[in-house]
Each structure stands twice: as C-alpha cells, then as structure tokens.
Design an enzyme around this catalytic site. Structure first.
Site, PDB file in Angstrom:
ATOM      1  N   LYS A  74      21.142 -25.616 -68.746  1.00 33.56           N
ATOM      2  CA  LYS A  74      22.094 -25.746 -69.847  1.00 33.56           C
ATOM      3  C   LYS A  74      22.909 -24.483 -70.073  1.00 33.56           C
ATOM      4  O   LYS A  74      22.840 -23.529 -69.317  1.00 33.56           O
ATOM      5  CB  LYS A  74      21.354 -26.157 -71.121  1.00 33.56           C
ATOM      6  CG  LYS A  74      20.605 -27.489 -70.993  1.00 33.56           C
ATOM      7  CD  LYS A  74      21.518 -28.654 -70.622  1.00 33.56           C
ATOM      8  CE  LYS A  74      22.377 -29.115 -71.770  1.00 33.56           C
ATOM      9  NZ  LYS A  74      23.171 -30.329 -71.421  1.00 33.56           N
ATOM     10  N   HIS A  85      29.576 -27.747 -68.417  1.00 31.39           N
ATOM     11  CA  HIS A  85      30.314 -28.635 -69.331  1.00 31.39           C
ATOM     12  C   HIS A  85      31.683 -28.063 -69.697  1.00 31.39           C
ATOM     13  O   HIS A  85      32.039 -27.981 -70.878  1.00 31.39           O
ATOM     14  CB  HIS A  85      29.482 -28.904 -70.594  1.00 31.39           C
ATOM     15  CG  HIS A  85      28.140 -29.500 -70.321  1.00 31.39           C
ATOM     16  ND1 HIS A  85      27.979 -30.724 -69.722  1.00 31.39           N
ATOM     17  CD2 HIS A  85      26.886 -29.018 -70.539  1.00 31.39           C
ATOM     18  CE1 HIS A  85      26.688 -30.985 -69.597  1.00 31.39           C
ATOM     19  NE2 HIS A  85      26.009 -29.969 -70.068  1.00 31.39           N
TER      20      HIS A  85
END
Length: 368
Positions: free
Chosen positions: A77, A96
């Site tokens: 992440k 992301h």
C-alpha cells in the site's frame, strides 16, 4: 551481474496486515540468489520471527529510505503520509496514481524528482493482458462477507446503528463460521428470508470471490444474482440493483461508463437495497459508477450512510484494502502469484513484464 536486492518495506497504512513477501516467497527468492531485507513490523500478519527462521536479515521499520540505491523497495500500500520527499529507489507497490485518483500528481511526481521508477503492481500483466498477481478473489470474498454482516446487523440491531469495527480473521474457516451465524440470525428477524445479493463483475476474480462467500454463508443459490458485462451492456442505472438487498460491485473500471445507480434512483419508497459494498473502490475516480458516497470507509468504521430521504436506510462499505480481513491467506496467494515475475528481475532489461511496467511509468510521468 549482481543478484537483485529486494527490501520489504513495513506497511504504514492503519490495519494493513498483509505483506508483499511472505516467509515462503522470501525463502524462494533467497534460494534463487536474491538478497532479501525485511523491515520489522508489528502490523504484519507474519511475525518477524517467521522471517528470521528462514535466515532473512531484519532491519528497523522505515529504514528503506536509507537502503542501498540499487535495492528494490517492495510493499503493497501507500507510502507513509505527510511525506513528499523525492524517491531515488525503484518501488514495487500499488501506488494508486495512474487513473487520476485524488492527489495522483503529487504521488507520481516524487519518482521523477528523485530519479526512481514506480513499477506498479496493479499493472503487471502477462502476455494476454491479465494481471500476473491480484488480490481480487480475497477482496470480493471479504467484501461480500462484510456486506452480508452489515445486512444482518441492520436486521438484528436496527437500521440506524452502524456496524461496529471489524478485525482480521486468522483463517477463512473462522470468517465463514461467523458470517453463517450472523446471517442466519438476520434471516430470522427478516421473516425467515435470506437477503438477495447482486454481484456485478461476477465472472472475474473479485466477483467469483464474492459469489463464493455468499454460497458459503448459506445464502440460497436463487438469491445470488450474478451479473457481468452482458447484463450491464445496456447501461445503467439498473432497477435490479435497488430491487436487491445487497449490491456488491466487483468491476475493474478501465473507462467511463454510465453509473450503475444514482442519488435520484435511490429515492424510491419501494427500494429494497440496504447495503452496497464497493469492492472496486473508485471513490475518487471522476467516473465512479456508484456516485452515492464520497469517502472510503475503514475497518474501525466500516460503513457510511447513503443520504436518502425515502425508502429504507442504506449503508456503503468502501474499504480499499478488504483482503486484509484474511491477511495470511490473501498474502500467500498474492505473493506466490507474483513470485515468477520477481524472479525475472535478474534480467529486468529483457523481462517483458518489467519493461512494460517501466514504459507505462514513463508514459504517466509524461502527463504530469
């Protein structure tokens, strides 16, 4: 040519217990001649001692910033918050920032500023364009579990009381046992009726996980509605969604599409929909096909209410790291699938999967 050096960064996202490398895959890489460094972590599902047992050296959490320049920094992440320093290393992670998510420019710009490269895990693909490793199945499985639990909670505790915090499960069997128990209690309060659950994207990895969870929870097959591209081809919004008790969105959004539901569509006194689980979690994407909420939820606050004035209370689950509900099993499956590509780092210049990832990075940087 020296052996590649992989440095496992400790995750900093709250309640993120998964790991890009497991003791099993770390040992396989070491056996293949790779140098492996593991940051200590109190969050990771795998104890530090499990890595020590295979002979992997451990270093302090956050020390990746001082890693040798040629080390690949691998994690899952986001990087730690409130840090915009340039990044000189090559990072393997889910960043992301390739689909114009909120703040994407600030995230992506750190690599060209520091001279590093982002090799984004989401876009590592095989020759057929399929992702080499994905958490999709476990994301759908966990998302459906929480959606079913949220529906059951509304039946047994009333619609206004939010679902309390949830914590990861040590294994799949314990999760299934819990969900079977709570949905049975919910069905009793619902006149013996189990919920109707509509899964969109049912033929993909994520959707198949959601369908599998619904079956293992004891929901009758006729109550599990499985949709994919054929059913959504006509374009939304779809009445079938509001006619279901639970909607689980498992699509991979690659281009703009008509919304599946809309705020106006939700204002219906005959609406049955009470729970939405947006596994895809395109919350900040300008083309989010579920534009009835605007924030990501978390494991400590798993639901957010939809602002509706008519019809039953409805909540959204939009947790962007659902597989951490089953961190050990999802990590083992993901890391094992990623291993063949990691082994190709020995010859990265001739490895298509890594060359394609670097080419995509350069294309995205050019848009800054």
């Amino acid at each position: 040519m020296s052996a590649p050096h992989l440095w496992l960064r400790a995750e900093s996202k709250p309640m993120e217990h998964r790991s890009a490398l497991t003791p099993t895959t770390a040992k396989a890489l070491m056996d293949a001649g790779f140098k492996i460094t593991i940051e200590r972590s109190t969050l990771r599902i795998f104890d530090d001692a499990e890595f020590e047992m295979i002979g992997a050296p451990l270093v302090e959490e956050g020390s990746w910033r001082d890693a040798p320049k040629d080390a690949y920094i691998i994690a899952l992440k986001e990087l730690p918050e409130n840090d915009d320093t340039p990044l000189p290393h090559d990072h393997i992670m889910f960043a992301h920032c390739y689909k114009q998510q909120g703040g994407w420019k600030d995230v992506l710009a750190r690599w060209p500023r520091g001279g590093g490269v982002l090799l984004d895990l989401e876009f590592l693909q095989d020759e057929s364009g399929r992702r080499v490793a994905a958490f999709g199945f476990h994301a759908g499985f966990a998302g459906a579990a929480l959606a079913i639990e949220s529906w059951a909670w509304q039946q047994t505790h009333g619609p206004e009381e939010p679902l309390p915090a949830v914590t990861p499960y040590p294994n799949e069997d314990e999760l299934i046992s819990h969900i079977k128990e709570v949905v049975a209690e919910g069905a009793k309060k619902n006149g013996g009726e189990y919920p109707r659950i509509l899964v969109i994207g049912a033929l993909g990895r994520c959707g198949s996980g959601a369908v599998d969870m619904a079956r293992k929870a004891g929901i009758p097959e006729e109550n599990i509605i499985k949709w994919d591209m054929a059913e959504t081809a006509k374009g939304g919004p779809f009445q079938e969604i509001v006619d279901s008790d639970i909607f689980v969105n498992c699509i991979y959004l690659s281009q703009p599409i008509p919304p599946f539901i809309s705020p106006e569509f939700m204002e219906n006194k005959d609406r049955k929909l009470q729970v939405i689980c947006d596994v895809s979690c395109d919350t900040t994407n300008p083309h989010n096909p579920i534009p009835v909420y605007s924030i990501n939820t978390t494991f400590d606050k798993p639901t957010v209410p939809v602002d509706v004035k008519t019809g039953p209370h409805c909540t959204v689950i939009s947790i962007d790291h659902l597989p951490t509900l089953l961190p050990r099993e999802s990590s083992e499956a993901f890391s094992s699938a990623l291993l063949p590509s990691l082994l190709q780092l020995k010859d990265r210049k001739n490895a298509r999967v890594w060359q394609d990832a670097e080419k995509l990075f350069n294309e995205k940087v050019a848009t800054l």
